[in-house]
Enzyme design. Sequence first.
Site, PDB file in Angstrom:
ATOM      1  N   TYR A  11       0.840  -1.206   0.000  1.00 53.26           N
ATOM      2  CA  TYR A  11       0.000   0.000   0.000  1.00 53.26           C
ATOM      3  C   TYR A  11       0.873   1.252   0.000  1.00 53.26           C
ATOM      4  O   TYR A  11       0.457   2.305  -0.468  1.00 53.26           O
ATOM      5  CB  TYR A  11      -0.970  -0.015   1.191  1.00 53.26           C
ATOM      6  CG  TYR A  11      -2.126   0.935   1.006  1.00 53.26           C
ATOM      7  CD1 TYR A  11      -3.018   0.787  -0.061  1.00 53.26           C
ATOM      8  CD2 TYR A  11      -2.337   1.996   1.879  1.00 53.26           C
ATOM      9  CE1 TYR A  11      -4.069   1.665  -0.248  1.00 53.26           C
ATOM     10  CE2 TYR A  11      -3.390   2.874   1.706  1.00 53.26           C
ATOM     11  CZ  TYR A  11      -4.257   2.701   0.641  1.00 53.26           C
ATOM     12  OH  TYR A  11      -5.307   3.580   0.462  1.00 53.26           O
ATOM     13  N   LYS A  56      -3.345   8.535   3.379  1.00 52.16           N
ATOM     14  CA  LYS A  56      -4.668   8.279   3.992  1.00 52.16           C
ATOM     15  C   LYS A  56      -4.677   8.674   5.468  1.00 52.16           C
ATOM     16  O   LYS A  56      -5.708   9.113   5.987  1.00 52.16           O
ATOM     17  CB  LYS A  56      -5.069   6.810   3.832  1.00 52.16           C
ATOM     18  CG  LYS A  56      -5.380   6.395   2.394  1.00 52.16           C
ATOM     19  CD  LYS A  56      -6.540   7.179   1.799  1.00 52.16           C
ATOM     20  CE  LYS A  56      -7.024   6.558   0.493  1.00 52.16           C
ATOM     21  NZ  LYS A  56      -7.965   7.441  -0.233  1.00 52.16           N
TER      22      LYS A  56
HETATM   23  P1  NAD Z   1     -11.534   4.286  -8.898  1.00 48.51           P
HETATM   24  O1  NAD Z   1     -10.356   4.150  -9.787  1.00 48.51           O
HETATM   25  O2  NAD Z   1     -12.819   3.795  -9.391  1.00 48.51           O
HETATM   26  O3  NAD Z   1     -11.715   5.801  -8.402  1.00 48.51           O
HETATM   27  C1  NAD Z   1     -10.614   6.648  -8.187  1.00 48.51           C
HETATM   28  C2  NAD Z   1     -11.024   7.989  -8.740  1.00 48.51           C
HETATM   29  O4  NAD Z   1     -10.005   8.965  -8.492  1.00 48.51           O
HETATM   30  C3  NAD Z   1     -11.259   7.945 -10.251  1.00 48.51           C
HETATM   31  O5  NAD Z   1     -12.559   8.388 -10.557  1.00 48.51           O
HETATM   32  C4  NAD Z   1     -10.233   8.931 -10.791  1.00 48.51           C
HETATM   33  O6  NAD Z   1     -10.666   9.645 -11.924  1.00 48.51           O
HETATM   34  C5  NAD Z   1     -10.084   9.858  -9.576  1.00 48.51           C
HETATM   35  N1  NAD Z   1      -8.911  10.713  -9.699  1.00 48.51           N
HETATM   36  C6  NAD Z   1      -7.595  10.340  -9.750  1.00 48.51           C
HETATM   37  N2  NAD Z   1      -6.830  11.424  -9.966  1.00 48.51           N
HETATM   38  C7  NAD Z   1      -7.683  12.496 -10.041  1.00 48.51           C
HETATM   39  C8  NAD Z   1      -7.522  13.883 -10.260  1.00 48.51           C
HETATM   40  N3  NAD Z   1      -6.314  14.430 -10.487  1.00 48.51           N
HETATM   41  N4  NAD Z   1      -8.611  14.678 -10.266  1.00 48.51           N
HETATM   42  C9  NAD Z   1      -9.839  14.170 -10.058  1.00 48.51           C
HETATM   43  N5  NAD Z   1     -10.070  12.854  -9.848  1.00 48.51           N
HETATM   44  C10 NAD Z   1      -9.000  12.033  -9.863  1.00 48.51           C
HETATM   45  O7  NAD Z   1     -11.117   3.538  -7.528  1.00 48.51           O
HETATM   46  P2  NAD Z   1     -11.847   3.418  -6.104  1.00 48.51           P
HETATM   47  O8  NAD Z   1     -11.246   2.232  -5.489  1.00 48.51           O
HETATM   48  O9  NAD Z   1     -13.317   3.513  -6.270  1.00 48.51           O
HETATM   49  O10 NAD Z   1     -11.268   4.673  -5.330  1.00 48.51           O
HETATM   50  C11 NAD Z   1     -12.114   5.625  -4.702  1.00 48.51           C
HETATM   51  C12 NAD Z   1     -11.581   5.982  -3.323  1.00 48.51           C
HETATM   52  O11 NAD Z   1     -11.718   4.849  -2.474  1.00 48.51           O
HETATM   53  C13 NAD Z   1     -10.108   6.364  -3.276  1.00 48.51           C
HETATM   54  O12 NAD Z   1      -9.941   7.415  -2.336  1.00 48.51           O
HETATM   55  C14 NAD Z   1      -9.451   5.092  -2.765  1.00 48.51           C
HETATM   56  O13 NAD Z   1      -8.223   5.345  -2.143  1.00 48.51           O
HETATM   57  C15 NAD Z   1     -10.511   4.658  -1.777  1.00 48.51           C
HETATM   58  N6  NAD Z   1     -10.443   3.268  -1.329  1.00 48.51           N
HETATM   59  C16 NAD Z   1     -10.376   2.247  -2.218  1.00 48.51           C
HETATM   60  C17 NAD Z   1     -10.310   0.939  -1.769  1.00 48.51           C
HETATM   61  C18 NAD Z   1     -10.230  -0.202  -2.735  1.00 48.51           C
HETATM   62  O14 NAD Z   1      -9.804  -1.291  -2.317  1.00 48.51           O
HETATM   63  N7  NAD Z   1     -10.630  -0.043  -3.983  1.00 48.51           N
HETATM   64  C19 NAD Z   1     -10.327   0.670  -0.392  1.00 48.51           C
HETATM   65  C20 NAD Z   1     -10.399   1.726   0.510  1.00 48.51           C
HETATM   66  C21 NAD Z   1     -10.461   3.026   0.020  1.00 48.51           C
END
Ligand code: NAD
Length: 260
Positions: A160, A167
């Site tokens: 990670y 985070k």
């Molecule tokens: P995802 O790839 O579907 O979403 C990530 C988003 O971030 C995308 O829509 C992307 O366009 C956006 N992004 C990246 N750079 C950007 C920028 N410069 N300007 C605007 N938007 C931007 O993936 P996800 O897993 O749905 O991620 C969403 C959130 O959830 C994130 O904060 C991620 O860290 C968090 N998260 C994910 C997980 C997991 O396992 N997938 C677990 C816990 C938390």
Amino acid sequence: MSAALPGSLAGKRGLILGIANEHSIATGCAKAFAAQGAVLAATYLNEKAKPFVAAVTDHLPCEIFLPCDVEAPGQLEAVFDAVAQHWGRLDFLLHSIAFAPAADLQGRVVDCSATGFARAMDISCHSFLRAARLAEPLMKDGGALLAMTYQGSERVIPHYGLMGPVKAALESVVRYVAVELGPKGIRANALSPGPIATRAASGIAHFSDLLETATHASPERRLVTIEDCGTLAAYLVSDAARMLTGTIIPVDGGEHLLGV
Ligand code: NAD
């Protein structure tokens, strides 16, 4: 006086930052918000991403649809300008975006570059502050801000990397925002989902190992889904959660209890 039930989002207007495609956590949230009666504004990263985001928002009551790369000067502000012109107010905001340059994400935290660290922090953490600041004047009758974090903030999760410290900062920011905007009736919380196979997750090396570990560590031996995240997110931005603020809420089937 609205006759809506406390958990309903009928009549509420919410801005969703972070839909990439149908697998995004933000998609699960947006669908749950809409199912509870909210109308939405949503953004897409760029022209390449637009059709994948539109494939989600076309099926939702999405009244504002604009580009937003939080690194592009003026784009986030333009989204809030559109919300102000179209709605004149905002009830809730979902920040579900994260990014770290691959070279910095996949190496040791010790070795990450200053520019990679700053970029990851800017996109994944400071943009939440910018969005909160822009939302503040629009949340005239109070509102709810929601971010997405991960337990790599507290524990060292293999691979990670840099996103762990980022985070941790995001979670701290949520607490400060909750205290600073609380007097205006604006709440700030973060969901902390277990691992979900999304596009962002595909940038984390050996992500399938994380899914396997999470399955074994969760008491019910199941992985969280974007629908699970949506159900909780819809509750958190509703009036039913009016006493919840500054809180990081795991939605991981209890994985954090036994996480290995
Ligand atoms: P995802 O790839 O579907 O979403 C990530 C988003 O971030 C995308 O829509 C992307 O366009 C956006 N992004 C990246 N750079 C950007 C920028 N410069 N300007 C605007 N938007 C931007 O993936 P996800 O897993 O749905 O991620 C969403 C959130 O959830 C994130 O904060 C991620 O860290 C968090 N998260 C994910 C997980 C997991 O396992 N997938 C677990 C816990 C938390």
